[in-house]
Design a protein around this motif. Structure first.
Motif, PDB file in Angstrom:
ATOM      1  N   THR A 127       0.835  -1.204   0.000  1.00  0.00           N
ATOM      2  CA  THR A 127       0.000   0.000   0.000  1.00  0.00           C
ATOM      3  C   THR A 127       0.866   1.249   0.000  1.00  0.00           C
ATOM      4  N   GLN A 128       1.948   1.239   0.779  1.00  0.00           N
ATOM      5  CA  GLN A 128       2.849   2.389   0.802  1.00  0.00           C
ATOM      6  C   GLN A 128       3.489   2.646  -0.557  1.00  0.00           C
ATOM      7  N   LEU A 129       3.702   1.586  -1.334  1.00  0.00           N
ATOM      8  CA  LEU A 129       4.390   1.710  -2.624  1.00  0.00           C
ATOM      9  C   LEU A 129       3.439   1.690  -3.813  1.00  0.00           C
ATOM     10  N   GLY A 130       2.138   1.754  -3.552  1.00  0.00           N
ATOM     11  CA  GLY A 130       1.178   1.845  -4.638  1.00  0.00           C
ATOM     12  C   GLY A 130       0.989   0.561  -5.413  1.00  0.00           C
ATOM     13  N   LEU A 131       1.150  -0.570  -4.753  1.00  0.00           N
ATOM     14  CA  LEU A 131       0.981  -1.877  -5.401  1.00  0.00           C
ATOM     15  C   LEU A 131      -0.325  -2.510  -4.935  1.00  0.00           C
ATOM     16  N   ASP A 132      -1.115  -2.995  -5.877  1.00  0.00           N
ATOM     17  CA  ASP A 132      -2.291  -3.772  -5.494  1.00  0.00           C
ATOM     18  C   ASP A 132      -1.840  -5.082  -4.853  1.00  0.00           C
ATOM     19  N   PRO A 133      -2.629  -5.629  -3.928  1.00  0.00           N
ATOM     20  CA  PRO A 133      -2.183  -6.837  -3.202  1.00  0.00           C
ATOM     21  C   PRO A 133      -2.072  -8.086  -4.061  1.00  0.00           C
ATOM     22  N   ASP A 134      -2.608  -8.071  -5.291  1.00  0.00           N
ATOM     23  CA  ASP A 134      -2.398  -9.217  -6.171  1.00  0.00           C
ATOM     24  C   ASP A 134      -1.298  -8.968  -7.193  1.00  0.00           C
ATOM     25  N   ASP A 135      -0.589  -7.848  -7.053  1.00  0.00           N
ATOM     26  CA  ASP A 135       0.566  -7.581  -7.915  1.00  0.00           C
ATOM     27  C   ASP A 135       1.692  -8.541  -7.539  1.00  0.00           C
ATOM     28  N   PRO A 136       2.343  -9.200  -8.517  1.00  0.00           N
ATOM     29  CA  PRO A 136       3.446 -10.112  -8.173  1.00  0.00           C
ATOM     30  C   PRO A 136       4.527  -9.463  -7.323  1.00  0.00           C
ATOM     31  N   ALA A 137       4.745  -8.154  -7.487  1.00  0.00           N
ATOM     32  CA  ALA A 137       5.774  -7.473  -6.699  1.00  0.00           C
ATOM     33  C   ALA A 137       5.400  -7.361  -5.226  1.00  0.00           C
ATOM     34  N   ALA A 138       4.114  -7.561  -4.910  1.00  0.00           N
ATOM     35  CA  ALA A 138       3.658  -7.478  -3.513  1.00  0.00           C
ATOM     36  C   ALA A 138       3.752  -8.817  -2.787  1.00  0.00           C
ATOM     37  N   ASP A 139       4.131  -9.857  -3.495  1.00  0.00           N
ATOM     38  CA  ASP A 139       4.122 -11.198  -2.918  1.00  0.00           C
ATOM     39  C   ASP A 139       4.985 -11.270  -1.665  1.00  0.00           C
ATOM     40  N   GLY A 140       4.432 -11.802  -0.600  1.00  0.00           N
ATOM     41  CA  GLY A 140       5.152 -11.956   0.660  1.00  0.00           C
ATOM     42  C   GLY A 140       5.082 -10.768   1.583  1.00  0.00           C
ATOM     43  N   GLU A 141       4.491  -9.642   1.135  1.00  0.00           N
ATOM     44  CA  GLU A 141       4.467  -8.435   1.955  1.00  0.00           C
ATOM     45  C   GLU A 141       3.056  -7.949   2.290  1.00  0.00           C
ATOM     46  N   VAL A 142       2.045  -8.585   1.736  1.00  0.00           N
ATOM     47  CA  VAL A 142       0.677  -8.111   1.944  1.00  0.00           C
ATOM     48  C   VAL A 142       0.277  -8.295   3.406  1.00  0.00           C
ATOM     49  N   GLY A 143      -0.054  -7.198   4.068  1.00  0.00           N
ATOM     50  CA  GLY A 143      -0.505  -7.246   5.451  1.00  0.00           C
ATOM     51  C   GLY A 143       0.580  -7.420   6.490  1.00  0.00           C
ATOM     52  N   ARG A 144       1.837  -7.395   6.114  1.00  0.00           N
ATOM     53  CA  ARG A 144       2.908  -7.678   7.088  1.00  0.00           C
ATOM     54  C   ARG A 144       3.166  -6.515   8.040  1.00  0.00           C
ATOM     55  N   THR A 145       3.278  -5.311   7.525  1.00  0.00           N
ATOM     56  CA  THR A 145       3.652  -4.176   8.380  1.00  0.00           C
ATOM     57  C   THR A 145       2.477  -3.255   8.685  1.00  0.00           C
ATOM     58  N   GLY A 146       1.298  -3.640   8.240  1.00  0.00           N
ATOM     59  CA  GLY A 146       0.122  -2.808   8.462  1.00  0.00           C
ATOM     60  C   GLY A 146      -1.031  -3.336   7.633  1.00  0.00           C
ATOM     61  N   VAL A 147      -2.067  -2.542   7.519  1.00  0.00           N
ATOM     62  CA  VAL A 147      -3.261  -2.976   6.818  1.00  0.00           C
ATOM     63  C   VAL A 147      -3.052  -2.883   5.306  1.00  0.00           C
ATOM     64  N   SER A 148      -3.657  -3.803   4.601  1.00  0.00           N
ATOM     65  CA  SER A 148      -3.619  -3.820   3.141  1.00  0.00           C
ATOM     66  C   SER A 148      -4.848  -3.086   2.607  1.00  0.00           C
ATOM     67  N   ILE A 149      -4.607  -2.046   1.813  1.00  0.00           N
ATOM     68  CA  ILE A 149      -5.688  -1.246   1.235  1.00  0.00           C
ATOM     69  C   ILE A 149      -5.534  -1.240  -0.279  1.00  0.00           C
ATOM     70  N   ALA A 150      -6.557  -1.697  -0.984  1.00  0.00           N
ATOM     71  CA  ALA A 150      -6.540  -1.653  -2.447  1.00  0.00           C
ATOM     72  C   ALA A 150      -7.538  -0.648  -2.994  1.00  0.00           C
ATOM     73  N   THR A 151      -8.733  -0.585  -2.406  1.00  0.00           N
ATOM     74  CA  THR A 151      -9.772   0.323  -2.890  1.00  0.00           C
ATOM     75  C   THR A 151     -10.413   1.044  -1.713  1.00  0.00           C
ATOM     76  N   VAL A 152     -11.272   1.986  -2.051  1.00  0.00           N
ATOM     77  CA  VAL A 152     -11.974   2.754  -1.018  1.00  0.00           C
ATOM     78  C   VAL A 152     -12.834   1.851  -0.147  1.00  0.00           C
ATOM     79  N   ASP A 153     -13.297   0.723  -0.675  1.00  0.00           N
ATOM     80  CA  ASP A 153     -14.114  -0.176   0.137  1.00  0.00           C
ATOM     81  C   ASP A 153     -13.307  -0.796   1.276  1.00  0.00           C
TER      82      ASP A 153
END
Length: 485
Positions: free
Chosen positions: A60-86
């Protein structure tokens, strides 16, 4: 020694100190999912927390959606995962946004999260003008210390100033930037350089806003600051006095500011995670308490106290509760909040103020001689100075150098009790089709328009954070091309 509530505000911003208004107790939280973060916020508010502070995961800090391959292994680790306003709406479900102030620990994607916050408020029936809180939105320190940036330095600062400008016109209760010295300190800077980095950054941000046609008074009155406190209790309290004094003097003498609010340095203090040890973790309760006392004696407006388990994991409910209770005990079971300026008249503290003040002035002069904070970041000089100082800090020592440095089995069990396991795996994102809104955002980014109105429209259309960041990237590409041509 100064007088509380009077220029240069070294003795405190208000005549009555905490006897008339306590500091805000704002514990940082952000756990894996939006649902678990909402649960933690509800838990903390139920225990008497007086302000929320939201931490985001690295994607989220780096502007990556949680299903982006570059986000693999980091989703939700240091804080909340936010992709959309919902997702953000779920974080704040059941929380009255017009009654609770919220601090967003977000920088490179601060414009996107601000847009989401606004839309969440609208869709929950709250006028965005009633929102209260703070956006960190501080890109200079990202390039200097944290390195969580998306675009080049100039484009990153431009988007940060877009946030400041939008908040000044539309969100009267939101502090649009929190200028940080604390991150440089966590990276290795000493107390004086911590203050100097923040004050030098003020000149860069304020200068940028003045170039846009705003007055120094109007801009500076919306600034807030982040510092930390370490284990030298009296020196850390003195440091905050120095910061307020130097800021007020520089606003008056350098920028011609006369409005008192624009000369008052309002600060959030975080006790330093770098002062914690994973060995004998309960010792961290003592360390965090000492640092919290330093912040209170130094006159902070808002405080986060680290949890005892923070050296090894995202704080569990037990650690979060003890950290909040530490603040409440200091406020209600001691006499720290009884006096407006409890350190006033201390020869020791005044000597420390003089000592740290001279060191701050020296650092500020060196930064200015090298062209200002941005030039010092680009050249690498300032980062090199911080690295040199980092080698001089021994860090925690008590209980750390024992023959068996790892936590015992019982200590590990305590650390992991009630903790939230994080997988760090990807999660799928449903992307709405909103080409018109993204095209407008792309066009405003390229043309130099303030991107917030277009961001808000794209967020309403359910654009993801990855889509938003991609739409704003061409402006950075143009900037880079101009620099290399």
């Amino acid at each position: 020694m100064g007088i509380p509530g009077e220029f240069p505000y070294d003795a405190g911003l208000h005549p009555g100190g905490y006897s008339t208004r306590l500091w805000t107790m704002r514990q940082l939280a952000g756990l894996r999912s939006a649902e678990s973060t909402n649960e933690r916020f509800t838990y903390l508010l139920g225990m008497g927390e007086t302000g929320l502070s939201l931490a985001f995961d690295l994607p989220t800090q780096l502007g990556l959606d949680p299903d982006d391959p570059a986000a693999d292994g980091e989703v939700g680790r240091t804080g909340v995962s936010i992709a959309t306003v919902d997702d953000l709406g779920t974080v704040f479900a059941g929380i009255p946004l017009d009654q609770v102030s919220v601090s967003f620990t977000i920088n490179a994607t601060a414009p996107m999260l601000l847009a989401m916050w606004i839309v969440v408020a609208e869709e929950s029936g709250v006028d965005p003008a009633a929102l209260r809180g703070t956006l960190q939105n501080e890109m200079l320190k990202e390039f200097l210390a944290r390195k969580a940036f998306i675009y080049d330095l100039d484009t990153s600062v431009r988007y940060a100033l877009d946030v400041v400008e939008y908040c000044m016109s539309s969100l009267p209760g939101v502090n649009p930037i929190s200028i940080s010295g604390g991150h440089a300190r966590e990276a290795g800077a000493d107390a004086a350089l911590e203050v100097a980095c923040a004050l030098a950054s003020v000149d860069a941000y304020l200068g940028g806003m003045v170039d846009r046609g705003h007055t120094p008074e109007a801009v500076a009155s919306r600034f807030s600051f982040i510092f930390g406190t370490d284990m030298e209790l009296l020196k850390e309290a003195a440091k905050l006095r120095v910061a307020r004094r130097r800021y007020a003097e520089r606003m008056r003498d350098r920028w011609g500011v006369a409005e008192p609010r624009a000369m008052k340095l309002r600060v959030q203090v975080n006790t330093f995670g770098s002062a914690l040890a994973y060995q004998e973790p309960l010792n961290n309760i003592v360390r965090a308490t000492v640092q919290a006392i330093a912040a209170v004696l130094g006159g902070t407006q808002s405080l986060h106290v680290c949890s005892f388990d923070e050296a090894v994991q995202t704080p569990g409910p037990l650690g979060a509760r003890i950290a909040l209770r530490t603040q409440q005990i200091l406020a209600h079971e001691t006499d720290l909040a009884r006096y407006a300026d409890p350190l006033g008249g201390s020869h020791v503290v005044e000597g420390l103020v003089d000592e740290v003040g001279k060191e701050v002035d020296g650092w500020l002069q060196r930064i200015e001689d090298r062209g200002g904070i941005a030039a010092c970041i680009r050249s690498g000089w300032l980062e090199g100075e911080i690295e040199e100082l980092a080698f001089q800090d021994p860090g925690p020592t008590v209980g750390v150098l024992d023959p068996a440095p790892s936590p015992s089995a019982s200590e590990r069990q305590l650390l992991l009790a009630e903790s939230h396991t994080t997988t760090g795996g990807r999660r799928d994102v449903v992307r709405a089709s909103c080409p018109a809104e993204l095209d407008r955002l792309r066009a405003d980014a390229l043309s130099g328009n303030n991107v917030l109105p277009a961001l808000i429209e794209a967020v309403r259309a359910r654009a993801t954070i990855g889509q938003l960041c991609a739409a704003m990237r061409p402006a950075a590409d143009d900037q880079q091309a101009a620099l290399t041509s």
